[in-house]
Design a protein around this motif. Structure first.
Motif, short mmCIF file in Angstrom:
data_model
loop_
_atom_site.label_atom_id
_atom_site.label_comp_id
_atom_site.label_asym_id
_atom_site.label_seq_id
_atom_site.Cartn_x
_atom_site.Cartn_y
_atom_site.Cartn_z
N TYR A 1 -1.24 -10.91 -5.51
CA TYR A 1 0.05 -11.59 -5.57
C TYR A 1 0.98 -10.77 -6.46
O TYR A 1 0.55 -10.25 -7.50
N PHE A 2 2.22 -10.66 -6.06
CA PHE A 2 3.20 -9.84 -6.78
C PHE A 2 4.31 -10.73 -7.32
O PHE A 2 4.93 -11.48 -6.58
N ASP A 3 4.55 -10.60 -8.62
CA ASP A 3 5.70 -11.23 -9.28
C ASP A 3 6.50 -10.09 -9.89
O ASP A 3 6.07 -9.48 -10.87
N GLY A 4 7.67 -9.80 -9.32
CA GLY A 4 8.43 -8.62 -9.71
C GLY A 4 8.69 -8.50 -11.20
O GLY A 4 8.33 -7.50 -11.83
N PRO A 5 9.34 -9.49 -11.83
CA PRO A 5 9.62 -9.38 -13.25
C PRO A 5 8.37 -9.22 -14.12
O PRO A 5 8.37 -8.46 -15.09
N LYS A 6 7.30 -9.92 -13.77
CA LYS A 6 6.05 -9.77 -14.54
C LYS A 6 5.46 -8.37 -14.36
O LYS A 6 4.92 -7.78 -15.30
N LEU A 7 5.57 -7.84 -13.14
CA LEU A 7 5.12 -6.48 -12.90
C LEU A 7 5.91 -5.49 -13.75
O LEU A 7 5.35 -4.56 -14.34
N ALA A 8 7.22 -5.70 -13.81
CA ALA A 8 8.07 -4.80 -14.59
C ALA A 8 7.66 -4.81 -16.07
O ALA A 8 7.57 -3.76 -16.71
N GLN A 9 7.39 -5.98 -16.59
CA GLN A 9 6.97 -6.07 -17.99
C GLN A 9 5.61 -5.42 -18.20
O GLN A 9 5.41 -4.66 -19.15
N ALA A 10 4.66 -5.70 -17.31
CA ALA A 10 3.30 -5.19 -17.46
C ALA A 10 3.27 -3.67 -17.34
O ALA A 10 2.48 -3.00 -18.04
N LEU A 11 4.10 -3.11 -16.46
CA LEU A 11 4.07 -1.67 -16.20
C LEU A 11 5.17 -0.91 -16.95
O LEU A 11 5.33 0.28 -16.74
N ARG A 12 5.93 -1.64 -17.77
CA ARG A 12 7.01 -1.04 -18.58
C ARG A 12 8.06 -0.37 -17.70
O ARG A 12 8.49 0.76 -17.94
N LEU A 13 8.48 -1.08 -16.68
CA LEU A 13 9.51 -0.60 -15.76
C LEU A 13 10.86 -1.22 -16.12
O LEU A 13 10.93 -2.38 -16.52
N GLU A 14 11.91 -0.46 -15.94
CA GLU A 14 13.25 -0.99 -16.16
C GLU A 14 13.71 -1.84 -14.98
O GLU A 14 14.45 -2.81 -15.15
N GLN A 15 13.28 -1.45 -13.79
CA GLN A 15 13.83 -2.06 -12.58
C GLN A 15 12.84 -1.88 -11.44
O GLN A 15 12.01 -0.97 -11.46
N GLY A 16 12.92 -2.75 -10.44
CA GLY A 16 12.03 -2.60 -9.30
C GLY A 16 12.51 -3.37 -8.09
O GLY A 16 13.48 -4.13 -8.15
N LEU A 17 11.79 -3.15 -7.01
CA LEU A 17 12.16 -3.76 -5.74
C LEU A 17 10.89 -3.95 -4.91
O LEU A 17 10.09 -3.03 -4.75
N LEU A 18 10.69 -5.16 -4.43
CA LEU A 18 9.61 -5.45 -3.48
C LEU A 18 10.20 -5.44 -2.08
O LEU A 18 11.24 -6.05 -1.82
N VAL A 19 9.52 -4.75 -1.15
CA VAL A 19 9.90 -4.78 0.26
C VAL A 19 8.65 -4.99 1.08
O VAL A 19 7.53 -4.68 0.64
N ASN A 20 8.80 -5.53 2.25
CA ASN A 20 7.69 -5.60 3.19
C ASN A 20 7.33 -4.18 3.64
O ASN A 20 8.21 -3.31 3.73
N ASP A 21 6.05 -3.92 3.90
CA ASP A 21 5.66 -2.56 4.27
C ASP A 21 6.34 -2.08 5.54
O ASP A 21 6.67 -0.90 5.67
N PHE A 22 6.62 -3.00 6.46
CA PHE A 22 7.32 -2.58 7.68
C PHE A 22 8.83 -2.48 7.47
O PHE A 22 9.51 -1.79 8.23
N GLU A 23 9.36 -3.12 6.43
CA GLU A 23 10.73 -2.82 6.02
C GLU A 23 10.84 -1.36 5.62
O GLU A 23 11.80 -0.66 5.97
N ALA A 24 9.85 -0.90 4.85
CA ALA A 24 9.85 0.51 4.44
C ALA A 24 9.73 1.43 5.65
O ALA A 24 10.39 2.48 5.71
N LEU A 25 8.91 1.06 6.61
CA LEU A 25 8.79 1.87 7.83
C LEU A 25 10.09 1.85 8.63
O LEU A 25 10.48 2.87 9.21
N ALA A 26 10.76 0.70 8.67
CA ALA A 26 12.05 0.64 9.36
C ALA A 26 13.06 1.55 8.66
O ALA A 26 13.85 2.24 9.32
N ALA A 27 13.05 1.57 7.32
CA ALA A 27 13.94 2.48 6.59
C ALA A 27 13.60 3.92 6.89
O ALA A 27 14.49 4.79 6.96
N ALA A 28 12.31 4.20 7.10
CA ALA A 28 11.90 5.57 7.40
C ALA A 28 12.51 6.06 8.71
O ALA A 28 12.73 7.27 8.88
#
Length: 335
Positions: free
Chosen positions: A86-113
């Motif tokens: 399970y992915f929670d964006g803000p919690k992931l950012a805190q845990a991984l020390r990220l300033e910013q992030g974005l969750l996309v569906n894997d096929f959204e990424a393929l569509a962007a490709a």
């Protein structure tokens, strides 16, 4: 012009499926993502632990991330369909020390490709009569079955994720009718994903074996592919039937979207069984859509053969989220 709103580099790029998690690092905008690691999704209880196991080895940690996940998104959160993460964006950012992030569906990424891949990255099965600005659809089998669309709006593009894999499906011709009892055995509901994914090849092999009066060996999807490429009759017929159903579903989903820009098969399975694709048969199945044969004949069908296509799409999103309509605060998350 589209405003240049980019995620800060370095950017962690992840293609996270039900079986494997592929990680890359985008050092600077416009560069190619550099492969970091490929890890088993089942080897870690949470995505935070999995990602940190790799990030902790880097000299320079990423400042942001684009995570392409194989499951539906709900704002800043997502759940893998075929695994427990399970992915929670803000919690992931805190845990991984990220300033910013974005969750996309894997096929959204393929569509962007699709916006950045070249002719050398695909193999055409059905040429069709594609329109340069028409909607493009990407779909395909892997651990599950996904689909998404790329719609052009002037200089910008709109990514449309779907859950098409969970659409119900039934037999369409006499050959499928004979195979269907074995194909549907044990399923509470027969869906596209239930048949057109990795273990769907095992179902097809079992169905062919039952119809032929053969023993049903304990066999994996990889075994079916290997045996089919070696000319084993039952495995070869299983792959041929799998290809036919995949082409039929691709043509049906093309109609749903009116995908005049083309249909693209993605994922790990289609390129592996590409040598066993009979173009004439697949064109007939893909385009035979009475009473709209004239429209269906315009659709082109391709297989994406490029390595790390989803990661390339996620990198394109990281460089220009506004280009794909993903600069909305409802999608971006911060620590």
């Amino acid at each position: 012009m589209i405003p240049a709103v980019a995620l800060p580099c370095p950017v962690l790029i992840a293609d996270i499926g039900g079986t494997n998690c592929r990680l890359s690092l985008l050092a600077e905008h416009g560069a190619a993502p550099e492969a970091l690691a490929r890890i088993s999704t089942g080897a870690f209880p949470t995505p935070e632990q999995a990602l940190e196991s790799v990030l902790s080895t880097l000299h320079t940690r990423p400042r942001s991330a684009v995570l392409a996940v194989a499951g539906p998104l709900y704002g800043h959160s997502a759940q893998l369909t075929n695994a427990g993460w399970y992915f929670d964006g803000p919690k992931l950012a805190q845990a991984l020390r990220l300033e910013q992030g974005l969750l996309v569906n894997d096929f959204e990424a393929l569509a962007a490709a699709l916006a950045v891949l070249g002719a050398e990255d695909v193999v055409t099965l059905v040429p069709g009569q594609p329109e340069a600005t028409g909607p493009r659809l990407v779909l395909g089998p892997g651990t599950g079955f996904g689909a998404a669309a790329l719609l052009r709006r002037g200089e910008a593009s709109v990514l449309v994720p779907t859950e098409c894999g969970h659409i119900g499906i039934g037999p369409e011709d006499p050959a499928e009718v004979k195979l269907w009892p074995a194909l549907s055995e044990g399923l509470p509901r027969v869906t596209i994903e239930a048949l057109l994914r990795g273990d769907g090849l095992v179902r097809f092999h079992r169905a062919v074996a039952q119809q032929s009066g053969l023993a049903e060996p304990d066999i994996s999807a990889a075994d079916v592919t290997t045996l089919a490429l070696d000319g084993n009759p039952a495995a070869l017929m299983a792959v041929i039937c799998f290809w036919r159903l995949l082409a039929r579903v691709a043509g049906d989903l093309a109609l749903a979207l009116k995908a005049t820009g083309g249909v693209y098969l993605a994922g790990g399975i289609a390129p592996r069984i590409l040598p066993l694709a009979d173009k004439a048969t697949l064109q007939a199945v893909f385009s035979s859509k009475p009473p709209v044969e004239d429209l269906a004949a315009r659709f082109a069908l391709h297989v994406i053969t490029a390595e790390a296509a989803a990661e390339r799409g996620a990198a394109a999103i990281a460089c220009e989220p506004a280009r794909f309509g993903l600069d909305d605060p409802a999608r971006l998350w911060f620590a």
